[in-house]
Design a protein around this motif. Structure first.
Motif, mmCIF file in Angstrom:
data_model
loop_
_atom_site.group_PDB
_atom_site.id
_atom_site.type_symbol
_atom_site.label_atom_id
_atom_site.label_comp_id
_atom_site.label_asym_id
_atom_site.label_seq_id
_atom_site.Cartn_x
_atom_site.Cartn_y
_atom_site.Cartn_z
ATOM 1 N N PHE A 241 0.795 -1.165 -0.020
ATOM 2 C CA PHE A 241 -0.089 0.057 0.177
ATOM 3 C C PHE A 241 0.840 1.040 -0.027
ATOM 4 N N MET A 242 1.859 1.146 0.775
ATOM 5 C CA MET A 242 2.923 2.544 0.765
ATOM 6 C C MET A 242 3.377 2.575 -0.363
ATOM 7 N N ILE A 243 4.060 1.632 -1.132
ATOM 8 C CA ILE A 243 4.655 1.899 -2.383
ATOM 9 C C ILE A 243 3.631 2.125 -3.496
ATOM 10 N N CYS A 244 2.490 1.698 -3.393
ATOM 11 C CA CYS A 244 1.372 2.025 -4.463
ATOM 12 C C CYS A 244 1.126 3.520 -4.155
ATOM 13 N N GLU A 245 0.888 3.889 -3.042
ATOM 14 C CA GLU A 245 0.634 5.480 -2.840
ATOM 15 C C GLU A 245 1.763 6.079 -3.388
ATOM 16 N N GLU B 22 9.977 4.413 -12.737
ATOM 17 C CA GLU B 22 10.267 3.084 -13.165
ATOM 18 C C GLU B 22 10.861 2.395 -11.820
ATOM 19 N N ALA B 23 11.706 3.313 -11.015
ATOM 20 C CA ALA B 23 12.322 2.812 -10.024
ATOM 21 C C ALA B 23 11.285 2.388 -8.900
ATOM 22 N N ILE B 24 10.384 3.067 -8.854
ATOM 23 C CA ILE B 24 9.279 2.828 -7.814
ATOM 24 C C ILE B 24 8.434 1.613 -8.308
ATOM 25 N N ASP B 25 8.161 1.477 -9.449
ATOM 26 C CA ASP B 25 7.449 0.449 -10.113
ATOM 27 C C ASP B 25 8.452 -0.780 -9.805
ATOM 28 N N MET B 26 9.538 -0.744 -10.150
ATOM 29 C CA MET B 26 10.267 -2.254 -9.773
ATOM 30 C C MET B 26 10.229 -2.555 -8.491
ATOM 31 N N GLY B 27 10.093 -1.326 -7.462
ATOM 32 C CA GLY B 27 9.897 -2.007 -5.922
ATOM 33 C C GLY B 27 8.622 -2.344 -5.884
ATOM 34 N N ARG B 28 7.648 -1.877 -6.354
ATOM 35 C CA ARG B 28 6.270 -2.397 -6.506
ATOM 36 C C ARG B 28 5.834 -3.657 -6.923
ATOM 37 N N ARG B 29 6.725 -3.931 -8.032
ATOM 38 C CA ARG B 29 6.583 -5.241 -8.516
ATOM 39 C C ARG B 29 7.212 -6.234 -7.709
ATOM 40 N N ILE C 66 7.525 -6.209 -4.422
ATOM 41 C CA ILE C 66 6.595 -6.573 -3.162
ATOM 42 C C ILE C 66 5.408 -7.269 -3.620
ATOM 43 N N HIS C 67 4.773 -7.197 -4.892
ATOM 44 C CA HIS C 67 3.748 -7.655 -5.418
ATOM 45 C C HIS C 67 4.289 -9.175 -5.407
ATOM 46 N N ASN C 68 5.508 -9.423 -6.014
ATOM 47 C CA ASN C 68 5.893 -10.809 -6.277
ATOM 48 C C ASN C 68 5.959 -11.578 -4.843
ATOM 49 N N GLU C 69 6.489 -10.847 -3.758
ATOM 50 C CA GLU C 69 6.551 -11.361 -2.541
ATOM 51 C C GLU C 69 5.426 -11.813 -2.076
ATOM 52 N N GLY C 70 4.186 -11.143 -2.410
ATOM 53 C CA GLY C 70 2.819 -11.490 -1.760
ATOM 54 C C GLY C 70 2.282 -12.593 -2.601
ATOM 55 N N SER C 71 2.785 -12.575 -3.702
ATOM 56 C CA SER C 71 2.044 -13.620 -4.709
ATOM 57 C C SER C 71 2.682 -14.944 -4.361
ATOM 58 N N GLN C 72 4.014 -14.976 -3.927
ATOM 59 C CA GLN C 72 4.682 -16.237 -3.373
ATOM 60 C C GLN C 72 4.138 -16.644 -2.114
ATOM 61 N N THR C 73 3.678 -15.693 -1.377
ATOM 62 C CA THR C 73 3.216 -16.054 -0.116
ATOM 63 C C THR C 73 1.876 -16.514 -0.239
ATOM 64 N N LEU C 74 1.069 -16.008 -1.123
ATOM 65 C CA LEU C 74 -0.152 -16.564 -1.421
ATOM 66 C C LEU C 74 -0.183 -18.195 -1.774
ATOM 67 N N MET C 75 0.712 -18.344 -2.646
ATOM 68 C CA MET C 75 0.865 -19.708 -3.328
ATOM 69 C C MET C 75 1.321 -20.582 -2.189
ATOM 70 N N ASP C 76 2.356 -20.118 -1.188
ATOM 71 C CA ASP C 76 2.706 -21.017 -0.258
ATOM 72 C C ASP C 76 1.592 -21.357 0.705
ATOM 73 N N ARG C 77 0.716 -20.218 0.999
ATOM 74 C CA ARG C 77 -0.488 -20.494 2.070
ATOM 75 C C ARG C 77 -1.499 -21.351 1.313
ATOM 76 N N LEU C 78 -1.441 -21.292 0.043
ATOM 77 C CA LEU C 78 -2.387 -22.370 -0.521
ATOM 78 C C LEU C 78 -2.023 -23.673 -0.814
ATOM 79 N N ASN C 79 -0.805 -24.031 -0.612
ATOM 80 C CA ASN C 79 -0.338 -25.106 -1.012
ATOM 81 C C ASN C 79 -0.852 -26.462 -0.317
ATOM 82 N N GLY C 80 -1.264 -27.422 -1.009
ATOM 83 C CA GLY C 80 -1.910 -28.538 -0.335
ATOM 84 C C GLY C 80 -3.485 -28.211 -0.499
ATOM 85 N N LYS C 81 -3.891 -27.031 -0.940
ATOM 86 C CA LYS C 81 -5.486 -26.644 -1.017
ATOM 87 C C LYS C 81 -5.874 -26.407 -2.429
ATOM 88 N N ILE C 82 -5.036 -25.385 -2.855
ATOM 89 C CA ILE C 82 -5.451 -24.980 -4.322
ATOM 90 C C ILE C 82 -4.170 -24.899 -5.193
#
Length: 158
Positions: free
Chosen positions: A93-97, A112-119, A121-137
């Motif tokens: 949220f902070m980097i999106c603002e 571009e520099a801010i967008d790289m940071g945003r991407r 953090i987004h990738n980290e959240g995406s990987q966390t979601l995949m990890d949390r759904l592991n064994g379920k979806i």
């Protein structure tokens, strides 16, 4: 065995009781849902195949995935703690603002520099979601990215 096209989402909805948010957040939501429906890989573990409908909601500070078939027959409900996402979502949220402010007033290289940071953090959240759904979806990384965007939208509204 069902064909690979059966393991996909055909519809995604967000809990509307939370209400609407800013135009930027609503735009992110609409784009993420459109992109998710257009291309995704979504396989509830142990289920024979869809296509599936997904409703995402927040209940008691938990993320709820309600999965049905297209005829609304229940497939599964998975409830995830939001605790592993709190720092990531806050940072996102902070980097999106910063990003939305930058696109109005900064140089292309600063944006571009801010967008790289945003991407990142987004990738980290995406990987966390995949990890949390592991064994379920079982989902691929692109599907996880779009779903993480929707998790952020829900969290932002909530």
């Amino acid at each position: 065995m069902a064909d690979a096209g059966a393991f996909r989402l055909s519809e995604v909805t967000l809990d509307e009781s939370i209400g609407r948010s800013t135009p930027d957040v609503e735009h992110e939501r609409a784009v993420a849902i459109f992109d998710l429906i257009e291309e995704n890989s979504f396989e509830p573990v142990g289920h024979g195949g869809g296509p599936y409908k997904l409703q995402l909601s927040l209940v008691d500070s938990k993320l709820v995935f309600t999965i049905t078939l297209e005829d609304d027959a229940a497939v599964a409900t998975h409830i995830l703690s939001l605790t592993p996402f709190r720092r990531i979502v806050k940072d996102y949220f902070m980097i999106c603002e910063s990003y939305y402010e930058a696109i109005r007033s900064s140089t292309p290289s600063q944006i571009e520099a801010i967008d790289m940071g945003r991407r990142g953090i987004h990738n980290e959240g995406s990987q966390t979601l995949m990890d949390r759904l592991n064994g379920k979806i079982t989902i691929d990384f692109d599907t996880a990215r779009r779903l993480f965007t929707l998790v952020c939208v829900l969290h932002w509204r909530g």
